[in-house]
Scaffold this active site. Structure first.
Site, short mmCIF file in Angstrom:
data_model
loop_
_atom_site.label_atom_id
_atom_site.label_comp_id
_atom_site.label_asym_id
_atom_site.label_seq_id
_atom_site.Cartn_x
_atom_site.Cartn_y
_atom_site.Cartn_z
CG HIS A 145 -0.87 43.40 28.03
ND1 HIS A 145 -0.36 42.68 27.00
CD2 HIS A 145 -0.54 42.74 29.16
CE1 HIS A 145 0.27 41.61 27.48
NE2 HIS A 145 0.15 41.63 28.80
CD GLU A 166 0.08 43.08 23.72
OE1 GLU A 166 0.14 41.88 24.02
OE2 GLU A 166 -0.09 43.98 24.56
#
Lengths: 377, 289
Positions: B248, B210
């Protein structure tokens, strides 16, 4: 969390960095007495939490108190990259004969604190890192030993050959490192660190970001948060313990897990539409969280359809279904909802949603396509 | 074989009497994981519903059970201490499910555990599963299937999504490892690739990356230089705006680096096919095997 320059200067000063005195003001007329007190010339600086304030005209020099009021008047209320200036900092000005860059981050590769310095101050460090990396010296610091004397000597000599200036740089590096570690900073920058014509070193700008996860042990720093600098939905989401980022599209998303939430946005784009937001309801989500999430998305009038994409692990699908039904009842939602629930307790969830007008989808691809179809209808 | 965990895993659950710890301890027992004990300070002497003995501290737990692995479900502010304690007690593998640890805590944890030979997975990890052998974490066990594809990911639910597509297409997994979404983690993408490289039962690896950081670019470089397994990738966050943290702590594009675009390009340069949707991974892997 980002904090204002004025607050960052205060923290730096408390750790012994040479920061010229400054005061916050919110009314232009306060600039006069403050300028008087600090001694002119002063710099009038917009306090907004974005970079490029100078280029946007948010930083001005004033040679006397009257000019300080004029400049403050011009800057207060100004719009800088979508943020309204509600506070300005009046700081004692320093004449500049040399500018340096000094900054700190945590290096993800070495998993250690990293100090970066450059003899080209006032620059965009990221730009220099790409275009002329040799102009930046990076020093990895072992948190067990802290910054070592040989490292400060190496950095000082990278910046200057002037012994008097070099002697002042050692304590600057040490104080910055100490501040960075003690306040759980994720980014701390002095840009620029300057040398005045009389050979003195000054930190004339300050930027500090704090690790959000550490705020529980820094009540004093948490109090510096300025909610007016963020999207109202993002503030509300934080209070409800949700991760939310507002975007400009028309498909609202409610997803469990950050990776899946990003993948959902990406898929919306892949199938030709634009996501209205990023929203992660997190693990072990309660019906209340789903309700809060729905409220936040409904603030956005661009939203034409909402996609709920849940892959239940810790998150139970029936909890999410209950939250959706509750939201539907309490908020009177007239925007179509497309729901994809897979994983823990999905049968129970399906049972709960049977006979409602919620559109169900079996897979993520199907959910995204249906949401787009409905939004375009 | 598999990596990190297998039938020889003897697991202690740290925080076993908490809500999440208790629930997942039962789930792991049900999956067949050898859960030999749990630790909650002050609750030593009791047994859980599954008959798992609870100890007051890790030293006692390890001495009594011969545990070699622990999994952490304690609140973030106590998690670093739980890792220190496990490492001090001689645990070889610590899987930290707890999320929200300050980065500074990890800066002191990592040198400590390295000196004692402990590997840490996480924090903010969904855990590790070697299908059919052992599960240490929070992932739903039933979507997995035994096989020869290794999965390493910075995410939780996105991994379930991709694993689900692998399994329904008949592609089993050797081990699925969630390394965690934080910027500073015990075992990163590159460490995980090393582990899979040395596993004779893993024939291909799925990398789920990511935005944020540059580990994917480094992984691409390793593949380009000659990696012994076939690789397929997925990168989340193509539509993420710069400067915004996407859930995150580590998922943020800063200063124009860490973008999905750069990572996808790096993989393309290394000849690795990057799926555009999670479902496409299964097809890419089928083609590789």
């Amino acid at each position: 969390m980002k904090i204002h320059e004025g607050d960052a200067r205060g923290i730096f000063a408390a750790f012994g960095l040479p920061v010229p005195p400054s005061r916050f003001i919110t009314k232009a007329e306060e600039a006069g007495p403050v300028a008087e007190e600090l001694g002119c010339p002063v710099v009038v600086k917009a306090q907004v939490l974005v970079g490029g304030r100078g280029k946007a005209g948010g930083v001005k020099l004033a040679s006397d108190p009257i000019e300080a009021v004029e400049k403050a008047k011009a800057i207060l209320g100004m719009d800088i990259k979508g943020l309204t200036v509600e506070k300005v900092l009046i700081a004692k000005a320093v004449d500049i004969s040399k500018e340096f860059y000094v900054g700190m981050v945590v290096d993800r590769i070495t998993r250690k604190p990293l100090m970066m310095i450059s003899a080209e101050g006032g620059i965009d460090i990221e730009e220099v890192a790409k275009s002329a990396p040799e102009k930046i010296l990076k020093v990895v610091i072992d948190p067990i030993t802290g910054l070592l004397p040989f490292q400060t000597r190496k950095m000082a000599s990278f910046l200057t050959s002037d012994k008097d200036v070099a002697r002042q740089l050692g304590p600057v590096f040490r104080s910055l490192y100490q501040a960075f570690m003690e306040i759980d900073s994720s980014l701390a920058e002095i840009n620029p660190l300057v040398v005045s014509p009389d050979g003195k070193v000054w930190a004339i700008d300050a930027k500090i970001n704090i690790d959000d996860n550490s705020l529980y042990r820094h009540e004093d720093i948490r109090a510096l948060r300025d909610d007016s600098m963020e999207d109202a939905g993002e503030v509300e989401a934080r209070e409800a313990d949700l991760s939310f980022v507002k975007l400009d599209g028309s498909i609202g998303c409610i997803v469990n897990g950050a990776g899946l939430a990003m993948a959902t946005m990406d898929m919306i784009k892949y199938y030709g539409a634009e996501p209205a937001n990023f929203l992660d309801i997190g693990g072990s989500s309660s019906p209340e969280k789903v309700l809060s999430a729905m409220k936040i998305i409904l603030r956005d009038k661009n939203v034409k359809a909402i996609l709920v994409n849940i892959f239940g692990g810790i998150t139970r699908c029936d909890d999410v279904a209950k939250g959706l039904l509750e939201a539907k009842k309490r908020l009177g939602i007239d925007i179509p909802l497309v729901v994809r629930l897979t994983g823990t307790n999905e049968e129970e969830a399906r049972e709960l949603l049977r006979g409602t007008e919620l559109v169900s989808a079996d897979t993520m691809d199907e959910g995204v396509k249906k949401a787009i179809e409905i939004a375009n209808a | 074989m598999s990596i990190l965990i297998d039938k020889n895993t003897r697991l202690i659950v740290q925080g076993i009497t908490g809500r999440d710890g208790g629930f997942h301890a039962s789930q792991m027992v049900a999956y067949g994981t050898n859960v030999v004990g749990g630790v909650t300070p002050g609750k030593g002497g009791m047994k859980t519903e599954d008959g798992v003995p609870v100890f007051d501290n890790m030293e006692e737990a390890v001495n009594e059970t011969g545990a070699n692995t622990s999994v952490i479900y304690v609140p973030a502010r106590f998690a670093a201490d739980a890792i220190f304690e496990a490492s001090d007690a001689g645990i070889e593998l610590v899987v930290c499910i707890a999320e929200g640890l300050p980065v500074r805590d990890m800066l002191s944890v990592l040198p400590y555990v390295r000196e004692r030979g402990t590997r840490v997975i996480g924090p903010n990890s969904p855990g590790v599963i070697s299908p059919g052998r052992s599960k240490v974490g929070i992932m739903p066990g039933d979507i997995h299937k035994e096989g020869n594809v290794g999965v390493v990911s910075r995410s939780g639910t996105l991994t379930y999504e991709i694993v689900y597509h692998l399994t329904v297409n008949g592609i089993g997994q050797s081990t699925c490892l969630g390394i965690g979404g934080d910027p500073v983690i015990g075992t990163n993408l590159l460490d995980a690739m090393d582990l899979f490289a040395n596993d004779p039962e893993t024939d291909a690896v799925v990398l789920i990356g990511e935005i944020g950081g540059n580990d994917e670019e480094k992984a691409a470089r390793i593949i380009k230089d000659g990696y012994p397994k076939k690789v397929a990738a997925f990168i989340a966050g193509r539509t993420a705006p710069p400067g915004k943290r996407m859930g995150h702590a580590g998922a943020i594009v800063t200063g124009g680096t860490g973008t999905a675009e750069e990572k996808i390009k790096a993989f393309a340069d290394a000849g690795v096919e990057v799926a555009e949707t999670p479902a496409q991974i299964a097809g890419i892997i089928s083609g590789l095997l």
